[in-house]
Design a protein around this motif. Structure first.
Motif, PDB file in Angstrom:
ATOM      1  N   ARG A  19       4.255  -5.487   8.077  1.00 48.91           N
ATOM      2  CA  ARG A  19       2.997  -4.950   7.530  1.00 48.91           C
ATOM      3  C   ARG A  19       3.199  -4.397   6.115  1.00 48.91           C
ATOM      4  O   ARG A  19       2.408  -4.677   5.206  1.00 48.91           O
ATOM      5  N   LEU A  23       1.960  -5.751   2.224  1.00 49.85           N
ATOM      6  CA  LEU A  23       1.162  -4.884   1.352  1.00 49.85           C
ATOM      7  C   LEU A  23       1.797  -4.733  -0.037  1.00 49.85           C
ATOM      8  O   LEU A  23       1.214  -4.128  -0.927  1.00 49.85           O
ATOM      9  N   ASP A 188      -2.799   1.256   5.854  1.00 46.18           N
ATOM     10  CA  ASP A 188      -2.831   0.323   4.729  1.00 46.18           C
ATOM     11  C   ASP A 188      -3.401   0.987   3.474  1.00 46.18           C
ATOM     12  O   ASP A 188      -2.873   0.828   2.371  1.00 46.18           O
TER      13      ASP A 188
END
Length: 202
Positions: A19, A23, A188
């Motif tokens: 993840r 990003l 995020d």
């Protein structure tokens, strides 16, 4: 890019590594505890696989043997792990080495190993693990940075994004973050905030 990057998240699973890499995070530490040798090798191998094609650098916490076998490039050791580690083998394998410190004695031990960066913590109280060391506070960052000179200094422990500017200003080259990302309601968005701050401050 500098190593470690100014924003330095520490996570415990391959899913988190994936993840964060997607990003655009530049330095990610994988800290998974209590694994046997086979489990450690598997998780390090998997994490290295998922960052392929991204700009992310994977830092393996503790499992130096697995890091060497899997072909990792970066390693982080706590003081307890440093005691049993074969520094000659680690360096022969071409691994960079970051070391945790909490007091003067540990700093001396770390500097003797000629690390690529020094981590100082906990800066603030942390809920993630019971610490036998009191919070260091921001002034300690300035003191530590003066003592280690050109070696990058990573601040860790209870740090939130809102405190980042003050911590960078105190002399930290990098901020390691755990719960401010992993326990955030919108991880995020939080990561993007950190990445923006790092770019502004660089």
């Amino acid at each position: 890019m500098p190593y470690p990057d100014r924003f330095y998240p520490v996570v415990d699973s391959v899913a988190w590594v994936t993840r964060l890499a997607l990003l655009g995070v530049g330095t990610i530490q994988l800290r998974a505890k209590n694994l046997d040798d086979a489990e450690a090798l598997q998780i390090v191998t998997d994490a290295l696989e998922v960052i392929k094609g991204t700009d992310a650098k994977l830092v393996v916490n503790d499992y130096w043997r697995a890091a060497i076998v899997a072909g990792a490039k970066h390693l982080h050791l706590g003081q307890e792990d440093l005691v049993g580690a074969d520094l000659a083998e680690i360096r022969k394998a071409g691994l960079t080495l970051g070391i945790s410190t909490h007091d003067d004695e540990e700093l001396a031990t770390a500097l003797a190993a000629k690390p690529d960066y020094i981590a100082l913590g906990p800066i603030f109280p942390t809920t993630l693990k019971s610490m036998r060391f009191a919070p260091q506070g921001i002034p300690k960052i300035t003191e530590w940075k003066k003592r280690i000179g050109d070696i990058p200094l990573v601040a860790i422990g209870g740090i939130k994004f809102e405190q980042a500017a003050e911590i960078y200003a105190a002399g930290a080259d990098s901020i390691a973050v755990v719960s401010d990302v992993t326990q955030n309601t919108d991880p995020d968005a939080r990561v993007r905030q950190w990445l923006g701050q790092g770019a502004e401050a660089a």
